[in-house]
Design a protein around this motif. Structure first.
Motif, mmCIF file in Angstrom:
data_model
loop_
_atom_site.group_PDB
_atom_site.id
_atom_site.type_symbol
_atom_site.label_atom_id
_atom_site.label_comp_id
_atom_site.label_asym_id
_atom_site.label_seq_id
_atom_site.Cartn_x
_atom_site.Cartn_y
_atom_site.Cartn_z
ATOM 1 N N UNK A 140 0.912 -0.931 0.003
ATOM 2 C CA UNK A 140 0.278 -0.205 0.108
ATOM 3 C C UNK A 140 0.875 1.441 -0.032
ATOM 4 N N UNK A 141 2.373 1.359 0.535
ATOM 5 C CA UNK A 141 2.721 2.008 0.965
ATOM 6 C C UNK A 141 3.926 2.469 -0.340
ATOM 7 N N UNK A 142 3.872 1.457 -1.339
ATOM 8 C CA UNK A 142 4.130 1.690 -2.106
ATOM 9 C C UNK A 142 3.372 2.670 -3.683
ATOM 10 N N UNK A 143 2.423 1.731 -3.659
ATOM 11 C CA UNK A 143 1.638 2.741 -4.844
ATOM 12 C C UNK A 143 0.542 3.759 -4.029
ATOM 13 N N UNK A 144 0.790 3.979 -2.771
ATOM 14 C CA UNK A 144 0.912 5.174 -2.420
ATOM 15 C C UNK A 144 2.087 6.297 -2.425
ATOM 16 N N UNK A 145 3.164 6.144 -2.847
ATOM 17 C CA UNK A 145 4.729 6.875 -3.156
ATOM 18 C C UNK A 145 3.846 7.288 -4.365
ATOM 19 N N UNK A 146 3.508 6.372 -5.743
ATOM 20 C CA UNK A 146 3.629 6.623 -7.229
ATOM 21 C C UNK A 146 2.716 7.881 -7.103
ATOM 22 N N UNK A 147 1.379 7.374 -6.695
ATOM 23 C CA UNK A 147 0.594 8.441 -6.870
ATOM 24 C C UNK A 147 1.186 9.739 -6.122
ATOM 25 N N UNK A 148 1.500 9.929 -4.729
ATOM 26 C CA UNK A 148 2.383 11.312 -4.360
ATOM 27 C C UNK A 148 3.752 11.693 -5.036
ATOM 28 N N UNK A 149 3.899 11.237 -5.763
ATOM 29 C CA UNK A 149 5.462 11.141 -6.699
ATOM 30 C C UNK A 149 4.533 11.764 -8.206
ATOM 31 N N UNK A 150 4.057 11.455 -7.930
ATOM 32 C CA UNK A 150 3.007 11.943 -9.574
ATOM 33 C C UNK A 150 2.715 13.547 -9.116
ATOM 34 N N UNK A 151 1.759 13.262 -8.048
ATOM 35 C CA UNK A 151 0.908 14.732 -7.768
ATOM 36 C C UNK A 151 2.366 15.655 -7.387
ATOM 37 N N UNK A 152 3.525 15.474 -6.425
ATOM 38 C CA UNK A 152 4.517 16.283 -6.335
ATOM 39 C C UNK A 152 5.286 16.440 -7.591
ATOM 40 N N UNK A 153 5.792 15.495 -8.533
ATOM 41 C CA UNK A 153 6.796 15.845 -9.269
ATOM 42 C C UNK A 153 5.907 15.734 -10.700
ATOM 43 N N UNK A 154 5.400 15.092 -10.797
ATOM 44 C CA UNK A 154 4.388 14.691 -12.452
ATOM 45 C C UNK A 154 3.755 16.425 -13.362
ATOM 46 N N UNK A 167 -1.676 23.250 -12.274
ATOM 47 C CA UNK A 167 -1.414 21.981 -11.367
ATOM 48 C C UNK A 167 -1.269 21.468 -9.583
ATOM 49 N N UNK A 168 -1.888 22.886 -9.045
ATOM 50 C CA UNK A 168 -1.301 22.704 -7.469
ATOM 51 C C UNK A 168 -3.295 21.967 -7.830
ATOM 52 N N UNK A 169 -4.252 21.832 -8.583
ATOM 53 C CA UNK A 169 -5.234 21.376 -8.411
ATOM 54 C C UNK A 169 -4.719 20.212 -8.907
ATOM 55 N N UNK A 170 -4.765 19.952 -9.650
ATOM 56 C CA UNK A 170 -4.434 18.416 -10.250
ATOM 57 C C UNK A 170 -3.833 17.508 -8.861
ATOM 58 N N UNK A 171 -2.578 18.951 -8.881
ATOM 59 C CA UNK A 171 -2.385 18.022 -7.798
ATOM 60 C C UNK A 171 -3.150 17.405 -6.557
ATOM 61 N N UNK A 172 -3.255 17.973 -6.045
ATOM 62 C CA UNK A 172 -4.707 17.663 -4.613
ATOM 63 C C UNK A 172 -5.337 15.998 -5.771
ATOM 64 N N UNK A 226 -5.753 9.966 -4.497
ATOM 65 C CA UNK A 226 -5.358 8.955 -4.371
ATOM 66 C C UNK A 226 -4.389 8.875 -3.474
ATOM 67 N N UNK A 227 -3.602 9.269 -3.329
ATOM 68 C CA UNK A 227 -2.382 9.146 -2.352
ATOM 69 C C UNK A 227 -2.841 8.939 -1.218
ATOM 70 N N UNK A 228 -3.266 9.363 -0.305
ATOM 71 C CA UNK A 228 -3.992 9.027 0.971
ATOM 72 C C UNK A 228 -5.020 8.320 0.855
ATOM 73 N N UNK A 229 -5.946 8.336 0.373
ATOM 74 C CA UNK A 229 -6.718 6.875 -0.043
ATOM 75 C C UNK A 229 -6.013 5.113 0.280
ATOM 76 N N UNK A 230 -4.512 5.924 0.281
ATOM 77 C CA UNK A 230 -3.709 3.766 -0.131
ATOM 78 C C UNK A 230 -3.320 4.168 1.593
#
Length: 116
Positions: A12-26, A38-43, A48-52
């Motif tokens: 779950x942490x691995x999957x959440x980190x994929x979302x987090x990384x895209x939110x922060x750096x994508x 991009x702020x709204x898209x990141x939010x 989904x990161x938080x759901x995991x």
């Protein structure tokens, strides 16, 4: 058949980190996009990161301490980020980046060390 809590947590942490990384750096690939967009898209991605991530920590706290959970999170974050940086952003990682990440991983190992 259910997975052990320790493995479920890590997955779950691995999957959440994929979302987090895209939110922060994508958004770095879309520098012409307006900052508000991009702020709204990141939010939206971070939702989904938080759901995991929240269930990962809830489940994981049955087998890991909070400090261990945070340490696992940081090691996974660096691992996911390294792959993201190279594969998505097309930025190379130098020996100094890899050495720094390795030193952080060594420090993380101390969190799991049990003397005696």
């Amino acid at each position: 058949m259910s997975l052990p809590a320790s493995l479920t947590t890590i997955l779950l942490l691995l999957a959440s980190n994929v979302f987090m990384t895209f939110a922060w750096y994508g958004h770095l690939k879309f520098k012409a996009a307006p900052l508000a967009l991009v702020i709204l898209a990141s939010w939206g991605i971070a939702f989904f990161e938080y759901l995991l991530q929240v269930p990962a920590n809830r489940i994981g706290h049955s087998v890991y301490s909070a400090a261990q959970l945070k340490t696992i999170q940081e090691v996974i974050t660096l691992t996911v980020f390294a792959g993201f940086s190279v594969l998505y952003l097309k930025e190379s990682l130098g020996w100094n980046h890899l050495a720094g990440f390795a030193l952080i991983a060594c420090g993380a190992g101390l969190v799991f060390y049990r003397p005696g």
